[in-house]
Design a protein around this motif. Structure first.
Motif, PDB file in Angstrom:
ATOM      1  N   ILE A  69      35.099  57.172  36.484  1.00  0.00           N
ATOM      2  CA  ILE A  69      36.541  56.908  36.619  1.00  0.00           C
ATOM      3  C   ILE A  69      36.789  55.671  37.476  1.00  0.00           C
ATOM      4  CG2 ILE A  69      38.675  57.798  37.643  1.00  0.00           C
ATOM      5  CD1 ILE A  69      37.781  60.586  36.721  1.00  0.00           C
ATOM      6  N   LEU A  70      36.062  55.558  38.593  1.00  0.00           N
ATOM      7  CA  LEU A  70      36.276  54.417  39.484  1.00  0.00           C
ATOM      8  C   LEU A  70      35.772  53.110  38.871  1.00  0.00           C
ATOM      9  CD1 LEU A  70      35.360  56.015  42.913  1.00  0.00           C
ATOM     10  CD2 LEU A  70      37.619  55.237  42.179  1.00  0.00           C
ATOM     11  N   SER A  71      34.688  53.166  38.124  1.00  0.00           N
ATOM     12  CA  SER A  71      34.136  51.928  37.572  1.00  0.00           C
ATOM     13  C   SER A  71      34.872  51.460  36.325  1.00  0.00           C
ATOM     14  CB  SER A  71      32.654  52.105  37.252  1.00  0.00           C
ATOM     15  OG  SER A  71      32.495  53.022  36.191  1.00  0.00           O
ATOM     16  N   ALA A  72      35.522  52.372  35.626  1.00  0.00           N
ATOM     17  CA  ALA A  72      36.221  51.996  34.392  1.00  0.00           C
ATOM     18  C   ALA A  72      37.549  51.299  34.672  1.00  0.00           C
ATOM     19  CB  ALA A  72      36.452  53.223  33.526  1.00  0.00           C
ATOM     20  N   GLY A  73      38.098  51.498  35.847  1.00  0.00           N
ATOM     21  CA  GLY A  73      39.361  50.850  36.187  1.00  0.00           C
ATOM     22  C   GLY A  73      40.562  51.468  35.503  1.00  0.00           C
ATOM     23  N   TRP A  74      40.472  52.728  35.119  1.00  0.00           N
ATOM     24  CA  TRP A  74      41.583  53.397  34.455  1.00  0.00           C
ATOM     25  C   TRP A  74      42.754  53.658  35.381  1.00  0.00           C
ATOM     26  CZ3 TRP A  74      37.606  57.371  32.452  1.00  0.00           C
ATOM     27  CH2 TRP A  74      36.926  56.844  31.366  1.00  0.00           C
ATOM     28  N   LEU A  75      42.521  53.644  36.668  1.00  0.00           N
ATOM     29  CA  LEU A  75      43.559  54.017  37.620  1.00  0.00           C
ATOM     30  C   LEU A  75      44.366  52.841  38.139  1.00  0.00           C
ATOM     31  CD1 LEU A  75      41.508  56.594  39.670  1.00  0.00           C
ATOM     32  CD2 LEU A  75      43.125  57.045  37.843  1.00  0.00           C
ATOM     33  N   SER A  76      43.948  51.628  37.826  1.00  0.00           N
ATOM     34  CA  SER A  76      44.685  50.479  38.340  1.00  0.00           C
ATOM     35  C   SER A  76      45.951  50.285  37.532  1.00  0.00           C
ATOM     36  CB  SER A  76      43.821  49.222  38.286  1.00  0.00           C
ATOM     37  OG  SER A  76      43.526  48.901  36.950  1.00  0.00           O
ATOM     38  N   SER A  77      47.069  50.108  38.229  1.00  0.00           N
ATOM     39  CA  SER A  77      48.345  49.942  37.546  1.00  0.00           C
ATOM     40  C   SER A  77      48.616  48.483  37.201  1.00  0.00           C
ATOM     41  CB  SER A  77      49.481  50.485  38.416  1.00  0.00           C
ATOM     42  OG  SER A  77      49.500  49.784  39.650  1.00  0.00           O
ATOM     43  N   ALA A  78      47.964  47.586  37.905  1.00  0.00           N
ATOM     44  CA  ALA A  78      48.178  46.164  37.646  1.00  0.00           C
ATOM     45  C   ALA A  78      47.312  45.712  36.476  1.00  0.00           C
ATOM     46  CB  ALA A  78      47.820  45.343  38.877  1.00  0.00           C
ATOM     47  N   PRO A  79      47.867  44.857  35.616  1.00  0.00           N
ATOM     48  CA  PRO A  79      47.043  44.357  34.511  1.00  0.00           C
ATOM     49  C   PRO A  79      45.932  43.451  35.040  1.00  0.00           C
ATOM     50  CG  PRO A  79      49.141  43.227  34.571  1.00  0.00           C
ATOM     51  CD  PRO A  79      49.210  44.325  35.597  1.00  0.00           C
ATOM     52  N   VAL A  80      44.811  43.534  34.393  1.00  0.00           N
ATOM     53  CA  VAL A  80      43.667  42.733  34.808  1.00  0.00           C
ATOM     54  C   VAL A  80      43.795  41.353  34.184  1.00  0.00           C
ATOM     55  CG1 VAL A  80      41.159  42.531  34.728  1.00  0.00           C
ATOM     56  CG2 VAL A  80      42.237  44.777  34.958  1.00  0.00           C
ATOM     57  N   THR A  81      43.819  40.344  35.034  1.00  0.00           N
ATOM     58  CA  THR A  81      43.912  38.971  34.536  1.00  0.00           C
ATOM     59  C   THR A  81      42.649  38.228  34.932  1.00  0.00           C
ATOM     60  OG1 THR A  81      45.029  38.286  36.563  1.00  0.00           O
ATOM     61  CG2 THR A  81      46.428  38.896  34.713  1.00  0.00           C
ATOM     62  N   PRO A  82      42.149  37.396  34.052  1.00  0.00           N
ATOM     63  CA  PRO A  82      40.944  36.649  34.406  1.00  0.00           C
ATOM     64  C   PRO A  82      41.222  35.633  35.509  1.00  0.00           C
ATOM     65  CG  PRO A  82      41.794  35.940  32.286  1.00  0.00           C
ATOM     66  CD  PRO A  82      42.617  37.115  32.718  1.00  0.00           C
ATOM     67  N   VAL A  83      40.248  35.397  36.322  1.00  0.00           N
ATOM     68  CA  VAL A  83      40.377  34.444  37.420  1.00  0.00           C
ATOM     69  C   VAL A  83      40.070  33.060  36.878  1.00  0.00           C
ATOM     70  CG1 VAL A  83      39.469  33.755  39.659  1.00  0.00           C
ATOM     71  CG2 VAL A  83      39.698  36.173  39.086  1.00  0.00           C
ATOM     72  N   THR A  84      40.977  32.134  37.134  1.00  0.00           N
ATOM     73  CA  THR A  84      40.740  30.755  36.702  1.00  0.00           C
ATOM     74  C   THR A  84      40.416  29.913  37.925  1.00  0.00           C
ATOM     75  OG1 THR A  84      43.094  30.273  36.866  1.00  0.00           O
ATOM     76  CG2 THR A  84      42.283  30.947  34.712  1.00  0.00           C
ATOM     77  N   VAL A  85      39.389  29.141  37.805  1.00  0.00           N
ATOM     78  CA  VAL A  85      38.962  28.278  38.898  1.00  0.00           C
ATOM     79  C   VAL A  85      39.371  26.854  38.553  1.00  0.00           C
ATOM     80  CG1 VAL A  85      36.975  27.442  40.197  1.00  0.00           C
ATOM     81  CG2 VAL A  85      37.029  29.798  39.357  1.00  0.00           C
ATOM     82  N   PRO A  86      40.095  26.201  39.449  1.00  0.00           N
ATOM     83  CA  PRO A  86      40.502  24.825  39.138  1.00  0.00           C
ATOM     84  C   PRO A  86      39.274  23.905  39.111  1.00  0.00           C
ATOM     85  CG  PRO A  86      41.087  25.393  41.391  1.00  0.00           C
ATOM     86  CD  PRO A  86      40.580  26.641  40.749  1.00  0.00           C
ATOM     87  N   PRO A  87      39.350  22.869  38.316  1.00  0.00           N
ATOM     88  CA  PRO A  87      38.201  21.959  38.247  1.00  0.00           C
ATOM     89  C   PRO A  87      37.993  21.237  39.576  1.00  0.00           C
ATOM     90  CG  PRO A  87      40.059  21.067  37.022  1.00  0.00           C
ATOM     91  CD  PRO A  87      40.436  22.445  37.440  1.00  0.00           C
TER      92      PRO A  87
END
Length: 95
Positions: A69-87
């Motif tokens: 349950i903890l590793s699947a991230g089913w409990l997070s209410s915030a949408p998962v967004t990919p991290v973008t690294v600036p060039p």
């Protein structure tokens, strides 16, 4: 306390309990007693040992379920967004 915190507490308690239960088990190996056939004399499972097995398996199931349950991230209410690294800009090396 939110749901994730409660599940993390249950996960930690089950991990410590599982460790304690495994350490309380008697060793299953014959050792030197297996040479003369003496090991079969005392191989009956007592009720305490069977209860210890049940508690160990129960804690194992709780631990694995909480881990999934903890590793699947089913409990997070915030949408998962990919991290973008600036060039990275490197200044030119010059005189």
């Amino acid at each position: 306390m939110n749901t994730v915190t409660i599940i993390e507490i249950i996960w930690c308690v089950s991990a410590f309990g599982l460790t304690a239960m495994v350490l309380l088990h008697s060793p299953k190996g014959d050792g030197i007693g297996g040479i003369g056939g003496q090991a079969q004399l005392f191989s009956s499972t007592k009720s305490a040992e069977s209860n210890l097995n049940r508690i160990t398996w129960g804690l194992f199931m709780v631990f694995i379920t909480m881990t999934i349950i903890l590793s699947a991230g089913w409990l997070s209410s915030a949408p998962v967004t990919p991290v973008t690294v600036p060039p990275v800009t490197v200044p030119p090396v010059g005189n």
